[in-house]
Design an enzyme around this catalytic site. Structure first.
Site, PDB file in Angstrom:
ATOM      1  N   ASN A 214     -33.561 -44.334  11.628  1.00  0.00           N
ATOM      2  CA  ASN A 214     -34.917 -44.243  11.064  1.00  0.00           C
ATOM      3  C   ASN A 214     -35.009 -45.103   9.808  1.00  0.00           C
ATOM      4  O   ASN A 214     -34.049 -45.756   9.422  1.00  0.00           O
ATOM      5  CB  ASN A 214     -35.254 -42.771  10.765  1.00  0.00           C
ATOM      6  CG  ASN A 214     -34.267 -42.167   9.796  1.00  0.00           C
ATOM      7  OD1 ASN A 214     -34.148 -42.590   8.664  1.00  0.00           O
ATOM      8  ND2 ASN A 214     -33.506 -41.169  10.278  1.00  0.00           N
ATOM      9  N   ASP A 283     -33.169 -35.810  14.400  1.00  0.00           N
ATOM     10  CA  ASP A 283     -33.399 -34.491  15.013  1.00  0.00           C
ATOM     11  C   ASP A 283     -32.752 -34.415  16.391  1.00  0.00           C
ATOM     12  O   ASP A 283     -32.433 -33.336  16.871  1.00  0.00           O
ATOM     13  CB  ASP A 283     -34.902 -34.227  15.135  1.00  0.00           C
ATOM     14  CG  ASP A 283     -35.533 -34.053  13.765  1.00  0.00           C
ATOM     15  OD1 ASP A 283     -34.858 -33.505  12.877  1.00  0.00           O
ATOM     16  OD2 ASP A 283     -36.692 -34.487  13.580  1.00  0.00           O
ATOM     17  N   LYS A 293     -21.308 -51.273  26.907  1.00  0.00           N
ATOM     18  CA  LYS A 293     -22.705 -51.657  26.675  1.00  0.00           C
ATOM     19  C   LYS A 293     -23.547 -51.361  27.925  1.00  0.00           C
ATOM     20  O   LYS A 293     -23.159 -51.740  29.037  1.00  0.00           O
ATOM     21  CB  LYS A 293     -22.762 -53.150  26.331  1.00  0.00           C
ATOM     22  CG  LYS A 293     -24.140 -53.602  25.934  1.00  0.00           C
ATOM     23  CD  LYS A 293     -24.161 -55.071  25.570  1.00  0.00           C
ATOM     24  CE  LYS A 293     -25.595 -55.522  25.418  1.00  0.00           C
ATOM     25  NZ  LYS A 293     -25.718 -56.958  25.359  1.00  0.00           N
ATOM     26  N   ASP A 310     -29.137 -28.256  12.616  1.00  0.00           N
ATOM     27  CA  ASP A 310     -29.898 -28.374  11.374  1.00  0.00           C
ATOM     28  C   ASP A 310     -28.980 -28.081  10.185  1.00  0.00           C
ATOM     29  O   ASP A 310     -28.593 -26.929   9.958  1.00  0.00           O
ATOM     30  CB  ASP A 310     -31.105 -27.428  11.393  1.00  0.00           C
ATOM     31  CG  ASP A 310     -32.092 -27.790  10.300  1.00  0.00           C
ATOM     32  OD1 ASP A 310     -31.675 -27.902   9.126  1.00  0.00           O
ATOM     33  OD2 ASP A 310     -33.275 -27.981  10.616  1.00  0.00           O
ATOM     34  N   ILE A 311     -28.634 -29.118   9.450  1.00  0.00           N
ATOM     35  CA  ILE A 311     -27.679 -28.988   8.335  1.00  0.00           C
ATOM     36  C   ILE A 311     -28.229 -28.044   7.266  1.00  0.00           C
ATOM     37  O   ILE A 311     -27.549 -27.125   6.799  1.00  0.00           O
ATOM     38  CB  ILE A 311     -27.398 -30.375   7.701  1.00  0.00           C
ATOM     39  CG1 ILE A 311     -26.921 -31.351   8.779  1.00  0.00           C
ATOM     40  CG2 ILE A 311     -26.396 -30.274   6.571  1.00  0.00           C
ATOM     41  CD1 ILE A 311     -26.877 -32.805   8.330  1.00  0.00           C
ATOM     42  N   PHE A 327     -36.135 -31.479   2.013  1.00  0.00           N
ATOM     43  CA  PHE A 327     -37.199 -32.469   1.896  1.00  0.00           C
ATOM     44  C   PHE A 327     -38.064 -32.401   3.145  1.00  0.00           C
ATOM     45  O   PHE A 327     -37.574 -32.053   4.221  1.00  0.00           O
ATOM     46  CB  PHE A 327     -36.612 -33.878   1.748  1.00  0.00           C
ATOM     47  CG  PHE A 327     -36.433 -34.260   0.309  1.00  0.00           C
ATOM     48  CD1 PHE A 327     -35.408 -33.696  -0.434  1.00  0.00           C
ATOM     49  CD2 PHE A 327     -37.303 -35.152  -0.317  1.00  0.00           C
ATOM     50  CE1 PHE A 327     -35.252 -34.008  -1.772  1.00  0.00           C
ATOM     51  CE2 PHE A 327     -37.153 -35.478  -1.647  1.00  0.00           C
ATOM     52  CZ  PHE A 327     -36.131 -34.917  -2.381  1.00  0.00           C
ATOM     53  N   LYS A 341     -41.437 -25.016   6.723  1.00  0.00           N
ATOM     54  CA  LYS A 341     -39.992 -25.318   6.658  1.00  0.00           C
ATOM     55  C   LYS A 341     -39.301 -24.475   5.596  1.00  0.00           C
ATOM     56  O   LYS A 341     -38.174 -24.027   5.778  1.00  0.00           O
ATOM     57  CB  LYS A 341     -39.774 -26.804   6.343  1.00  0.00           C
ATOM     58  CG  LYS A 341     -39.889 -27.666   7.564  1.00  0.00           C
ATOM     59  CD  LYS A 341     -39.782 -29.134   7.235  1.00  0.00           C
ATOM     60  CE  LYS A 341     -40.499 -29.903   8.318  1.00  0.00           C
ATOM     61  NZ  LYS A 341     -40.607 -31.312   8.050  1.00  0.00           N
ATOM     62  N   LYS A 345     -36.480 -22.281   7.370  1.00  0.00           N
ATOM     63  CA  LYS A 345     -35.092 -22.648   7.055  1.00  0.00           C
ATOM     64  C   LYS A 345     -34.533 -21.796   5.917  1.00  0.00           C
ATOM     65  O   LYS A 345     -33.403 -22.002   5.485  1.00  0.00           O
ATOM     66  CB  LYS A 345     -35.005 -24.144   6.713  1.00  0.00           C
ATOM     67  CG  LYS A 345     -35.493 -25.062   7.836  1.00  0.00           C
ATOM     68  CD  LYS A 345     -35.075 -26.496   7.618  1.00  0.00           C
ATOM     69  CE  LYS A 345     -35.753 -27.416   8.620  1.00  0.00           C
ATOM     70  NZ  LYS A 345     -35.095 -28.702   8.791  1.00  0.00           N
TER      71      LYS A 345
HETATM   72  O1  C5P Z   1     -37.155 -30.129  10.119  1.00  0.00           O
HETATM   73  P1  C5P Z   1     -37.231 -31.431   9.404  1.00  0.00           P
HETATM   74  O2  C5P Z   1     -36.266 -32.449   9.953  1.00  0.00           O
HETATM   75  O3  C5P Z   1     -38.583 -32.008   9.274  1.00  0.00           O
HETATM   76  O4  C5P Z   1     -36.790 -31.063   7.907  1.00  0.00           O
HETATM   77  C1  C5P Z   1     -36.438 -32.014   6.954  1.00  0.00           C
HETATM   78  C2  C5P Z   1     -35.354 -31.464   6.103  1.00  0.00           C
HETATM   79  O5  C5P Z   1     -34.329 -30.916   6.934  1.00  0.00           O
HETATM   80  C3  C5P Z   1     -34.676 -32.533   5.264  1.00  0.00           C
HETATM   81  O6  C5P Z   1     -34.261 -31.943   4.043  1.00  0.00           O
HETATM   82  C4  C5P Z   1     -33.469 -32.925   6.113  1.00  0.00           C
HETATM   83  O7  C5P Z   1     -32.399 -33.415   5.315  1.00  0.00           O
HETATM   84  C5  C5P Z   1     -33.111 -31.608   6.775  1.00  0.00           C
HETATM   85  N1  C5P Z   1     -32.511 -31.721   8.126  1.00  0.00           N
HETATM   86  C6  C5P Z   1     -31.197 -31.319   8.299  1.00  0.00           C
HETATM   87  N2  C5P Z   1     -30.626 -31.384   9.523  1.00  0.00           N
HETATM   88  C7  C5P Z   1     -31.311 -31.827  10.587  1.00  0.00           C
HETATM   89  C8  C5P Z   1     -32.660 -32.233  10.439  1.00  0.00           C
HETATM   90  C9  C5P Z   1     -33.230 -32.167   9.170  1.00  0.00           C
HETATM   91  O8  C5P Z   1     -30.558 -30.931   7.315  1.00  0.00           O
HETATM   92  N3  C5P Z   1     -30.728 -31.893  11.759  1.00  0.00           N
END
Ligand code: C5P
Length: 411
Positions: A214, A283, A293, A310-311, A327, A341, A345
């Site tokens: 991205n 995501d 390849k 989701d970290i 963020f 969020k 979260k």
């Molecule tokens: O759910 P979304 O991706 O929109 O949320 C954004 C926040 O979640 C950011 O702080 C991003 O670093 C974190 N995030 C994460 N792990 C993921 C996706 C997003 O920690 N797989």
């Protein structure tokens, strides 16, 4: 009276209140400040530079293109030297120039070069102050982060009564003092804290030569790491692939994929007081990474993607979780998504920003944030990412203190 051992650049523009600025120099010097004075051409009509030279102990500067001045102290050196710029009086004309980025004399040019806090003490006739165009310019400067002291209400030099008198020198002095003490407090607000920041994009490989990523540049996360360090914290930065230099004194762990970032963050989070998830984590990642390849064949092809872990949510679910900040970069319904969020979260804070065209965010040098926490919010207006990061770090330290205080009281 506290003394401040700071560099103050006083800009004087052409208004009758210029005589009060002589007293301001005296008060600032009395408090231990070193003061340099820059006057506009019209200020010279109201008060002699000799007055400011005698009071400040330094020659007064008036010219933008003066060979002697440029050699000793030009607009850039002045801007670098100053811990604070105060423009008193700030006339309607000078305010208009600052609001529109004009740089046709020494004072307006050094304002553009200044990275320190800038204060203005407007002074003008009450009808001028009330003119919509003047108020528009004042609003613009507010958005640009310029602080305003006054004006006061009272009898004016022109004989009219109303809003427009320059604030008294003693009041200006107190405001500057408050700025210095809050800056000193901010400079140490995370002393003794361990901060973990994740930054940049992730890269999700499809085959040995291709990946999905991205637009994140990592600038906001790196600025946060720098600001946390400057606030006295010990900082670890888990960084996706970016082209930014590693900030000195920050422990940097380089990762590529969302899974690697997850492992790097989760293995460290418990030992930290604060986790700031500023990374743009993918995501979804390809379900299969082709060992060779992928060859061009059919007109259409399908890639199966699996959701990444989701970290942020996983850090927030730890038993001994750090203060967890997320963020939210959105192109629409910023507040709704950010608030959702925050709840889903289970975060302590979320910083939301627009990433639609021309609104800062990804890869931009500037950004603005809407920050939300349970039952609270604050807008941090558009500014460069380092100054924005400093403000967010300060907000985090305030919230962390409140939470720690509440925990102590309920223990
Ligand atoms: O759910 P979304 O991706 O929109 O949320 C954004 C926040 O979640 C950011 O702080 C991003 O670093 C974190 N995030 C994460 N792990 C993921 C996706 C997003 O920690 N797989």
């Amino acid at each position: 009276m506290t003394s401040f051992n700071k560099h103050i650049l006083l800009g004087v523009s052409g208004g009758i209140a210029a005589y009060k600025s002589a007293e301001l120099v005296r008060l600032l010097r009395k408090r231990g400040a070193e003061v340099r004075v820059v006057m506009t051409q019209s200020a010279l009509q109201f008060i002699s530079p000799l007055t400011f030279q005698a009071l400040s102990g330094h020659p007064v500067h008036t010219e933008l293109l003066d060979a002697e001045t440029e050699h000793a102290m030009g607009h850039i050196s002045f801007a670098r030297w100053a811990d604070i710029v105060i423009i008193a009086p700030a006339t309607a004309n000078l305010i208009a120039k600052l609001a529109h980025g004009a740089a046709d004399d020494l004072l307006s040019t050094l304002y553009l070069a200044a990275t320190c806090p800038v204060y203005i003490a407007p002074a003008m006739n009450q009808a001028m102050w009330n003119k919509p165009v003047v108020q528009d310019n004042i609003q613009k400067l507010k958005i640009h982060g310029v602080h305003r002291i006054g004006p006061d209400v009272g009898v004016q030099a022109c004989g009219e009564t109303g809003l427009g008198r320059m604030a008294e020198p003693a009041v200006i002095c107190e405001c500057l003092e408050a700025c210095f003490s809050s800056r000193d407090e901010q400079a140490n607000c995370l002393r003794g804290c361990k901060v973990l920041v994740s930054a940049g994009p992730t890269r999700e490989p499809l085959d040995p030569v291709r990946y999905i990523t991205n637009r994140s540049s990592g600038k906001m996360g790196y600025a946060l790491a720098r600001a946390a360090l400057d606030a006295g914290a010990e900082v670890t930065l888990v960084s996706g692939p970016v082209s930014l230099p590693a900030p000195e004194l920050v422990d940097v762990i380089h990762v590529e994929t969302a899974a690697q970032m997850h492992a790097a963050v989760l293995s460290r989070a418990s030992g930290h007081d604060i986790y700031i998830g500023a990374a743009a984590v993918a995501d979804y990642s390809p379900a299969v990474i082709a060992p060779q390849k992928i060859k061009k064949q059919a007109d259409e092809t399908t890639i199966i993607l699996h959701k990444t872990k989701d970290i942020l949510a996983d850090v927030a679910a730890l038993a001994d979780r750090p203060f967890t900040v997320g963020f939210a970069a959105e192109t629409h319904e910023l507040e709704n998504y950010a608030q959702a969020k925050l709840m889903q979260k289970n975060l302590d804070m979320i910083a939301a920003n627009w990433v639609a065209c021309g609104q800062g965010g990804f890869d931009s040098e500037q950004n603005a944030l809407q920050v939300f926490w349970p039952n609270g919010r604050k807008t941090l207006p558009m500014t460069d990412k380092y100054h924005l990061a400093k403000q967010l770090i300060h907000l985090i330290s305030e919230r962390l203190q409140i939470i720690n205080h509440e925990k102590k009281n309920t223990a």
